[in-house]
Write an enzyme that holds these catalytic residues in place. Sequence first.
Site, PDB file in Angstrom:
ATOM      1  CE  LYS A 191      -2.026  -1.153   3.798  1.00  0.00           C
ATOM      2  NZ  LYS A 191      -1.532  -2.528   3.965  1.00  0.00           N
ATOM      3  CD  GLN A 195      -2.619  -2.167  10.792  1.00  0.00           C
ATOM      4  OE1 GLN A 195      -3.595  -1.471  10.978  1.00  0.00           O
ATOM      5  NE2 GLN A 195      -1.411  -1.721  11.031  1.00  0.00           N
TER       6      GLN A 195
HETATM    7  P1  IMP Z   1      -1.191  -5.858  16.334  1.00  0.00           P
HETATM    8  O1  IMP Z   1      -1.817  -4.969  15.336  1.00  0.00           O
HETATM    9  O2  IMP Z   1       0.231  -5.485  16.652  1.00  0.00           O
HETATM   10  O3  IMP Z   1      -2.032  -6.038  17.563  1.00  0.00           O
HETATM   11  O4  IMP Z   1      -1.081  -7.325  15.682  1.00  0.00           O
HETATM   12  C1  IMP Z   1      -2.220  -8.120  15.395  1.00  0.00           C
HETATM   13  C2  IMP Z   1      -2.033  -8.900  14.117  1.00  0.00           C
HETATM   14  O5  IMP Z   1      -2.002  -8.002  13.014  1.00  0.00           O
HETATM   15  C3  IMP Z   1      -0.734  -9.698  14.038  1.00  0.00           C
HETATM   16  O6  IMP Z   1      -0.967 -10.877  13.280  1.00  0.00           O
HETATM   17  C4  IMP Z   1       0.190  -8.783  13.287  1.00  0.00           C
HETATM   18  O7  IMP Z   1       1.227  -9.492  12.643  1.00  0.00           O
HETATM   19  C5  IMP Z   1      -0.785  -8.177  12.300  1.00  0.00           C
HETATM   20  N1  IMP Z   1      -0.379  -6.853  11.807  1.00  0.00           N
HETATM   21  C6  IMP Z   1      -0.473  -5.676  12.444  1.00  0.00           C
HETATM   22  N2  IMP Z   1      -0.027  -4.673  11.675  1.00  0.00           N
HETATM   23  C7  IMP Z   1       0.329  -5.217  10.512  1.00  0.00           C
HETATM   24  C8  IMP Z   1       0.832  -4.676   9.289  1.00  0.00           C
HETATM   25  O8  IMP Z   1       1.022  -3.468   9.121  1.00  0.00           O
HETATM   26  N3  IMP Z   1       1.073  -5.576   8.296  1.00  0.00           N
HETATM   27  C9  IMP Z   1       0.832  -6.902   8.435  1.00  0.00           C
HETATM   28  N4  IMP Z   1       0.358  -7.450   9.553  1.00  0.00           N
HETATM   29  C10 IMP Z   1       0.114  -6.617  10.592  1.00  0.00           C
END
Ligand code: IMP
Length: 437
Positions: free
Chosen positions: A19, A226
């Site tokens: 992105k 994300q």
């Molecule tokens: P959190 O957002 O750090 O709580 O992570 C929750 C889930 O989202 C995990 O599986 C992370 O690896 C994934 N995740 C969070 N941010 C990203 C991103 O920017 N790219 C890919 N995966 C993400």
Amino acid sequence: MDSENSLVIVGAQWGDEGKGKVIDYLASEADVVVRFQGGDNAGHTVVFGANIFKLHHIPSGILNQGTLSLLGNGMVVNPLVLVEELEELEKRGIGTGNLRISSKAHLIMTYHKVLDEANEKLLGEKKIGTTGRGIGPAYADKALRRGLRAIDLTDPDSFRNRLSQVLPLQNRLLKEACDHPGFDLDELIELYRPVCERLAPLVTDTSLLLSRQLEAGKRVLFEGAQGTLLDIDHGTYPFVTSSSTVAASASSGSGVGPNHIGQVLGVLKAYTTRVGEGPFPTEEVGDAGELLRMQGNEYGTTTGRPRRCGWFDAVIARYSARVNGLSGLAVTKLDVLSGLETINMAVAYECDGNRIEEFPQDIEGLKKCQPVYEFLPGWDEDISRVRSFEELPSAAKSYLKALEETTGVAVELISVGPDRSQTIIVPGSTPEHWRKL
Ligand code: IMP
């Protein structure tokens, strides 16, 4: 109608779809770029000539002088990390005077990070695989109505008052979760004092600012972070992030009505990757996955973790098209597939002997799904210098056509390498229109 001047860009898989590159390319024509959810869990790598920028909070639009960059109310912002990001950009000659932070954005505090890591440890084998940035605990505190917000950065008394209200409970949680000794109020105030001073002038009513820009006919890019399958509602819960990552969140997360939302471009990698835990039907754990990881350099921007890799999954793409209302697709990293004899594309799943065309409702269902593949011919040519759809090898065109047919959404932008110049815009598409507005 001002919605013609706005474009939402969202990830249509599990994040890391490229992105940053797409947004950076389109942001060069934008007056405003606004992020509406997530925090520094996002990692955008933007390659600009010989320069590589790794951004976490800050929209890619910051690289274009004159573009207003907004951190919307739907975000969670770690002020310590944001200041580091600003300093890094300034050190490298990028002006950051055009950044504004919503006064309503919530703050990720030091204790949120510790709690994130402690929660993961407590989950053991069932861990989410978070980025460890404190995202979940910060959004939880927002929902529990005990968070600090960016507005609190602007007034030392309010910052102290708010922190002194919430810290005793946070310290109890820390003690319980991981026997952490807790944080001292005065030490925290000292730690945050310089960042409060640095960020306070940037904190403002970004909803009002954005509305005025839209009313004035300015071009606005809504930058999603994300991906759709990490959405708290529509993703593979509980293996998701804690915010709403889908296009509709662009409105609530930036403080403007849905009538301002125009076209929605979904960014998809030409294959699939995922970081963290959770089911992934087209994952390749053997040589094919390793090849995609090596050729695609699939390592996390935020955590450096190797990404799980697999084939393109059209079931996911169709689902993303539906829940986001995608009007077009941006397909990235098509060049990574060069050299493969055959390319697999999952067009459906098989579950308990039945063919399934739609994405399952829950992960238990998803775990049982096996991909039903179509096998498409690959191409040998290096396509990284190709600049128009016509110049692509016929097998690459057929691959993109198959992708369009199975998702029902037109491919509007194709990326064949990390640099801005390695971008193909399909004639007559929204991105072309956008760049000409
Ligand atoms: P959190 O957002 O750090 O709580 O992570 C929750 C889930 O989202 C995990 O599986 C992370 O690896 C994934 N995740 C969070 N941010 C990203 C991103 O920017 N790219 C890919 N995966 C993400």
